[in-house]
Design a protein around this motif. Structure first.
Motif, mmCIF file in Angstrom:
data_model
loop_
_atom_site.group_PDB
_atom_site.id
_atom_site.type_symbol
_atom_site.label_atom_id
_atom_site.label_comp_id
_atom_site.label_asym_id
_atom_site.label_seq_id
_atom_site.Cartn_x
_atom_site.Cartn_y
_atom_site.Cartn_z
ATOM 1 N N GLU A 251 22.071 8.804 39.049
ATOM 2 C CA GLU A 251 22.564 9.482 37.850
ATOM 3 C C GLU A 251 21.595 9.283 36.684
ATOM 4 N N ILE A 252 21.096 8.058 36.525
ATOM 5 C CA ILE A 252 20.144 7.763 35.459
ATOM 6 C C ILE A 252 18.844 8.539 35.687
ATOM 7 N N ALA A 253 18.392 8.580 36.932
ATOM 8 C CA ALA A 253 17.161 9.318 37.256
ATOM 9 C C ALA A 253 17.327 10.810 36.956
ATOM 10 N N GLN A 254 18.502 11.365 37.289
ATOM 11 C CA GLN A 254 18.750 12.779 37.010
ATOM 12 C C GLN A 254 18.787 13.039 35.505
ATOM 13 N N ALA A 255 19.393 12.123 34.744
ATOM 14 C CA ALA A 255 19.447 12.281 33.290
ATOM 15 C C ALA A 255 18.042 12.314 32.705
ATOM 16 N N GLU A 256 17.153 11.476 33.231
ATOM 17 C CA GLU A 256 15.770 11.448 32.745
ATOM 18 C C GLU A 256 15.051 12.760 33.069
ATOM 19 N N ILE A 257 15.300 13.303 34.240
ATOM 20 C CA ILE A 257 14.660 14.559 34.642
ATOM 21 C C ILE A 257 15.141 15.706 33.757
ATOM 22 N N ILE A 258 16.446 15.758 33.505
ATOM 23 C CA ILE A 258 16.998 16.822 32.665
ATOM 24 C C ILE A 258 16.503 16.669 31.225
ATOM 25 N N SER A 259 16.339 15.427 30.765
ATOM 26 C CA SER A 259 15.880 15.157 29.394
ATOM 27 C C SER A 259 14.480 15.704 29.135
ATOM 28 N N GLN A 260 13.697 15.912 30.176
ATOM 29 C CA GLN A 260 12.347 16.442 30.015
ATOM 30 C C GLN A 260 12.354 17.829 29.377
ATOM 31 N N PHE A 261 13.443 18.560 29.534
ATOM 32 C CA PHE A 261 13.532 19.911 28.996
ATOM 33 C C PHE A 261 14.030 19.935 27.555
ATOM 34 N N LEU A 262 14.492 18.782 27.053
ATOM 35 C CA LEU A 262 14.970 18.693 25.675
ATOM 36 C C LEU A 262 13.809 18.471 24.719
ATOM 37 N N PRO A 263 13.963 18.882 23.449
ATOM 38 C CA PRO A 263 12.912 18.606 22.465
ATOM 39 C C PRO A 263 12.779 17.097 22.242
ATOM 40 N N GLU A 264 11.670 16.692 21.651
ATOM 41 C CA GLU A 264 11.420 15.274 21.362
ATOM 42 C C GLU A 264 12.542 14.729 20.484
ATOM 43 N N GLN A 265 13.106 13.596 20.878
ATOM 44 C CA GLN A 265 14.192 12.974 20.125
ATOM 45 C C GLN A 265 13.631 12.202 18.925
ATOM 46 N N MET A 266 14.390 12.200 17.844
ATOM 47 C CA MET A 266 13.986 11.482 16.637
ATOM 48 C C MET A 266 14.181 9.979 16.856
ATOM 49 N N SER A 267 13.266 9.195 16.305
ATOM 50 C CA SER A 267 13.436 7.745 16.376
ATOM 51 C C SER A 267 14.508 7.342 15.359
ATOM 52 N N GLU A 268 14.985 6.112 15.461
ATOM 53 C CA GLU A 268 16.034 5.661 14.537
ATOM 54 C C GLU A 268 15.528 5.649 13.096
ATOM 55 N N GLU A 269 14.250 5.288 12.911
ATOM 56 C CA GLU A 269 13.684 5.254 11.564
ATOM 57 C C GLU A 269 13.597 6.663 10.972
ATOM 58 N N GLU A 270 13.148 7.628 11.785
ATOM 59 C CA GLU A 270 13.056 9.010 11.317
ATOM 60 C C GLU A 270 14.440 9.550 10.970
ATOM 61 N N LEU A 271 15.404 9.229 11.819
ATOM 62 C CA LEU A 271 16.773 9.688 11.599
ATOM 63 C C LEU A 271 17.337 9.082 10.319
ATOM 64 N N LYS A 272 17.091 7.791 10.113
ATOM 65 C CA LYS A 272 17.578 7.104 8.910
ATOM 66 C C LYS A 272 16.980 7.745 7.656
ATOM 67 N N ALA A 273 15.674 8.023 7.683
ATOM 68 C CA ALA A 273 15.003 8.631 6.540
ATOM 69 C C ALA A 273 15.558 10.027 6.261
ATOM 70 N N ALA A 274 15.744 10.813 7.299
ATOM 71 C CA ALA A 274 16.252 12.180 7.134
ATOM 72 C C ALA A 274 17.694 12.168 6.619
ATOM 73 N N LEU A 275 18.499 11.239 7.122
ATOM 74 C CA LEU A 275 19.890 11.170 6.681
ATOM 75 C C LEU A 275 20.001 10.630 5.255
ATOM 76 N N THR A 276 19.126 9.718 4.883
ATOM 77 C CA THR A 276 19.110 9.222 3.507
ATOM 78 C C THR A 276 18.812 10.372 2.548
ATOM 79 N N LYS A 277 17.852 11.211 2.916
ATOM 80 C CA LYS A 277 17.502 12.373 2.096
ATOM 81 C C LYS A 277 18.695 13.339 2.021
ATOM 82 N N LEU A 278 19.356 13.548 3.160
ATOM 83 C CA LEU A 278 20.505 14.447 3.212
ATOM 84 C C LEU A 278 21.655 13.928 2.351
ATOM 85 N N ILE A 279 21.875 12.624 2.369
ATOM 86 C CA ILE A 279 22.937 12.022 1.554
ATOM 87 C C ILE A 279 22.647 12.226 0.072
#
Length: 149
Positions: free
Chosen positions: A81-109
């Motif tokens: 199941e984990i291996a399949q999740a990794e394979i499917i994730s290849q088709f998703l856009p690059e995920q934001m890191s926690e720091e990037e997400l924190k910065a973007a959400l701080t700006k949004l707030i």
């Protein structure tokens, strides 16, 4: 290249390599795409947003299943199941890191003027639209709670 075309190409590669885990994951993606297309009535192509939501749903299903299997001590079922999740994730856009997400959400707030946890619903709605495919809803929720408390 559309998602279905890309999945078909990867399926052919997986068949040639006799990679059963990848093949099973790619078949699940193909099946989900076909189901989504036929739900709309016509055989029209899915929008990019719909494709991303579909892929995220498939990844989440596999991760949830893996968690359940691990809790029950069935690592033999959790690993594919984990291996399949990794394979499917290849088709998703690059995920934001926690720091990037924190910065973007701080700006949004600061843009929305949110000041307390009462504003979380409004922020979640805006953030979910802005970061669709780039960040998981659960991660967005955790960071918003941290920033507002």
């Amino acid at each position: 290249m559309s998602l279905s075309t890309e999945v078909m190409a990867k399926m052919k590669d997986a068949m040639r390599a006799k990679d059963t885990v990848a093949l099973e994951a790619l078949r699940a993606v193909k099946s989900a795409i076909l189901l989504a297309q036929t739900e709309n009535g016509a055989k029209e192509e899915l929008t990019e947003d719909a494709e991303i939501k579909l892929l995220q749903k498939l990844v989440k299903q596999r991760k949830d299943s893996a968690t359940l299997y691990t809790e029950q001590g069935r690592t033999d079922l959790a690993e594919p199941e984990i291996a399949q999740a990794e394979i499917i994730s290849q088709f998703l856009p690059e995920q934001m890191s926690e720091e990037e997400l924190k910065a973007a959400l701080t700006k949004l707030i600061s843009e929305t003027g949110a000041s307390s946890i009462k504003d979380m619903g409004k922020l979640m709605g805006i953030a979910s639209q802005q970061f669709a495919g780039k960040a998981d809803g659960k991660a967005i929720s955790v960071v918003i709670k941290q920033l507002l408390s």
